[in-house]
Structure formats: C-alpha cells, structure tokens
Design a protein around this motif. Sequence first.
Motif, PDB file in Angstrom:
ATOM      1  N   ARG A  33      -2.405  -0.077  -3.969  1.00  0.00           N
ATOM      2  CA  ARG A  33      -3.553  -0.102  -3.061  1.00  0.00           C
ATOM      3  C   ARG A  33      -4.446  -1.312  -3.295  1.00  0.00           C
ATOM      4  O   ARG A  33      -4.915  -1.940  -2.355  1.00  0.00           O
ATOM      5  N   ARG A  60      -5.194  -4.196  -0.597  1.00  0.00           N
ATOM      6  CA  ARG A  60      -6.566  -4.443  -0.149  1.00  0.00           C
ATOM      7  C   ARG A  60      -6.929  -5.919  -0.320  1.00  0.00           C
ATOM      8  O   ARG A  60      -7.518  -6.535   0.559  1.00  0.00           O
ATOM      9  N   THR A 113      -7.001   1.333   2.964  1.00  0.00           N
ATOM     10  CA  THR A 113      -7.015   0.967   1.542  1.00  0.00           C
ATOM     11  C   THR A 113      -8.369   1.217   0.877  1.00  0.00           C
ATOM     12  O   THR A 113      -8.527   0.952  -0.314  1.00  0.00           O
ATOM     13  N   HIS A 129       0.835  -1.208   0.000  1.00  0.00           N
ATOM     14  CA  HIS A 129       0.000   0.000   0.000  1.00  0.00           C
ATOM     15  C   HIS A 129       0.864   1.251   0.000  1.00  0.00           C
ATOM     16  O   HIS A 129       0.643   2.169  -0.785  1.00  0.00           O
TER      17      HIS A 129
END
Length: 144
Positions: free
Chosen positions: A16, A20, A49, A11
């Motif tokens: 991202r 996630r 996230t 992240h």
Amino acid sequence: MARAGQAVMLHHGGDREEARKRLLDLWLEVGEDGDALHRCTIAHYMADTQDDPADELAWDLRALTAADSLTDERVDNHHAGLAVRGFYPSLHLNLAADYQKLGRDDEARGHLLSAQKSLGALGDDPYGDGIRAAVRRLGDELGL
C-alpha cells in the motif's frame, strides 16, 4: 496509465505504501489541471490507498471532479467503446462508502442514490455485477 496500473498492482499485492507513493508521484506529474482521464484514474486509485477516511473522501471527490470534465471522445480514445457515464456508478458508490465511514449518512445516501440511478451504464459483465452487488449491500446498510 500503465504506471498507474503498476501502482494498483502493487496495492493489490499488499504494498500500500509504495502504491500510494507512486500514485502521488503520478498525480504531481500530471498536475491539478492535467489530462482529466489521468486525474480521474489516479485519484480514484489513490483514494483506495488512504488510511484516513477523510483523505479517502478528498481523493474520491477529486476523481469525481475530473470525471465531470471528461468527454466520451477522450475516454473512447483511451479504450474503444468506453463511455464516461460508465464511471459514475463506481465513483458515487465510493463516495457513498466514504461518507458512511465518516458517519455522514445523509450524504452517503445521496451519492448512493446517484450510483443507483447510473447503474444502467454498466455492462452485463463481472465488473458491472460487482458494482451492482456493492450498491445493493451499501443500500441495505443505509436503509435504502
């Protein structure tokens, strides 16, 4: 915890979506009733996230709920000298920011006050300094 740390590094590195995905996989592996430290950690980072502030709030609430069921013994077993009370300034700060993003300033102020009350649990170090500074900034924005 190592796998959660790897997801956080993804992240912070700009991936991202992959972060996630990995955190969600960990969450499903640990489960809603799994180890509270793992749930708190995963939910705390999973919130960061999220694209939707309501989803971010939901994950931050999960992190707070998990923290509420943690013991100092469990936290100390993971990292010597760590105490649950040290989690609360950041958890409440995040919730205050979530509520502010959603235009729910009264709830934001309530969590910010909780964050302010728990600042004494933080050390005199860069992490503690960063949380205290963020609490002050949000306090200024919310008129506290």
